[in-house]
Design a protein around this motif. Sequence first.
Motif, PDB file in Angstrom:
ATOM      1  N   ASN A 136       0.823  -1.210   0.000  1.00 35.79           N
ATOM      2  CA  ASN A 136       0.000   0.000   0.000  1.00 35.79           C
ATOM      3  C   ASN A 136       0.859   1.263   0.000  1.00 35.79           C
ATOM      4  O   ASN A 136       0.508   2.266  -0.632  1.00 35.79           O
ATOM      5  N   ALA A 137       1.986   1.244   0.696  1.00 34.56           N
ATOM      6  CA  ALA A 137       2.870   2.412   0.715  1.00 34.56           C
ATOM      7  C   ALA A 137       3.485   2.635  -0.660  1.00 34.56           C
ATOM      8  O   ALA A 137       3.648   3.792  -1.100  1.00 34.56           O
ATOM      9  N   GLU A 138       3.835   1.552  -1.374  1.00 33.46           N
ATOM     10  CA  GLU A 138       4.368   1.695  -2.737  1.00 33.46           C
ATOM     11  C   GLU A 138       3.306   2.288  -3.666  1.00 33.46           C
ATOM     12  O   GLU A 138       3.607   3.173  -4.469  1.00 33.46           O
ATOM     13  N   LEU A 139       2.081   1.786  -3.547  1.00 38.51           N
ATOM     14  CA  LEU A 139       0.992   2.339  -4.379  1.00 38.51           C
ATOM     15  C   LEU A 139       0.767   3.820  -4.075  1.00 38.51           C
ATOM     16  O   LEU A 139       0.575   4.635  -4.987  1.00 38.51           O
ATOM     17  N   LEU A 140       0.809   4.175  -2.779  1.00 35.59           N
ATOM     18  CA  LEU A 140       0.620   5.560  -2.377  1.00 35.59           C
ATOM     19  C   LEU A 140       1.752   6.434  -2.884  1.00 35.59           C
ATOM     20  O   LEU A 140       1.531   7.549  -3.360  1.00 35.59           O
ATOM     21  N   ARG A 141       2.971   5.950  -2.806  1.00 30.31           N
ATOM     22  CA  ARG A 141       4.138   6.723  -3.258  1.00 30.31           C
ATOM     23  C   ARG A 141       4.047   7.019  -4.763  1.00 30.31           C
ATOM     24  O   ARG A 141       4.352   8.116  -5.208  1.00 30.31           O
ATOM     25  N   HIS A 142       3.625   6.034  -5.523  1.00 29.87           N
ATOM     26  CA  HIS A 142       3.525   6.233  -6.965  1.00 29.87           C
ATOM     27  C   HIS A 142       2.370   7.170  -7.328  1.00 29.87           C
ATOM     28  O   HIS A 142       2.400   7.828  -8.378  1.00 29.87           O
ATOM     29  N   SER A 143       1.375   7.271  -6.454  1.00 28.99           N
ATOM     30  CA  SER A 143       0.230   8.133  -6.764  1.00 28.99           C
ATOM     31  C   SER A 143       0.426   9.575  -6.315  1.00 28.99           C
ATOM     32  O   SER A 143      -0.330  10.456  -6.720  1.00 28.99           O
ATOM     33  N   LEU A 144       1.430   9.843  -5.451  1.00 31.91           N
ATOM     34  CA  LEU A 144       1.648  11.196  -4.931  1.00 31.91           C
ATOM     35  C   LEU A 144       2.666  11.956  -5.781  1.00 31.91           C
ATOM     36  O   LEU A 144       3.635  11.374  -6.274  1.00 31.91           O
TER      37      LEU A 144
END
Length: 181
Positions: free
Chosen positions: A108-116
Motif C-alpha cells: 500500500n505504501a508503494e501504491l501511495l508513493r507512486h500516486s503522490l
Amino acid sequence: VHAWLVQRGLLAPYAARRVPSVTSLLFNGLVCFGTLAVCYVGVASMHHALSRALARLTEELRQRDRAEAARRQAEDTMRANQHFEALGKLSSGVAHDVNNALTAVLCNAELLRHSLPPGEAREQVEDILAAARSAAQTTRHLLSLSRRSFCVPVSTDPAAELKTACRLAARLLPENIWLST
C-alpha cells in the motif's frame, strides 16, 4: 602370660597337685602362640579383605556420584535446548505474522508513493517504506534465528541510517525540540 591365657580360656589351668615341667610349659606356650598366630593371620586377612571391599565401595560411590552429576547436567542441557527450540518456534510464528502485515503495509505504501506528486507527503511515504523494510529485515533475522541458518554480515552506511532515524524521530518530537544532522 600363662595366667592371661588361662583367663581367656586358651590354656587349661595348672593341676593343683602337679607342678608343670619346663617342657610342658614351653609346649603349651607354643601351642597358644600358634593359636594366636593363626587367629592373627585370620583377622589380618579379614581386615585386608574388608579394606579392599571398602575401597571398592567408596570408588563405586564416587563413580555413581559422577554419573549422577553428568546425568543432571545432561538433563539441564536438554531442558535448555528444548527451551531455546520453543523460543525459536515462537519467534518464527511471530515473525511470519509480522511479515504478513508488513507485506500489506509495503504494497500500500508503494501504491501511495507512486500516486503522490514529489513533495513532503511523498517523503513521508518513503519514510514509511524505509521503516517497513527495516521491520521486514528484522523479521528475516528472527526467521533465520529459528532456522539456525548462518547470517551473512552486510555493510551499512551509518550516516544514512542516522539520517533516516532522525527524520523518523523528528515527527515524534514536540515542536520546541528539533534535530539537526
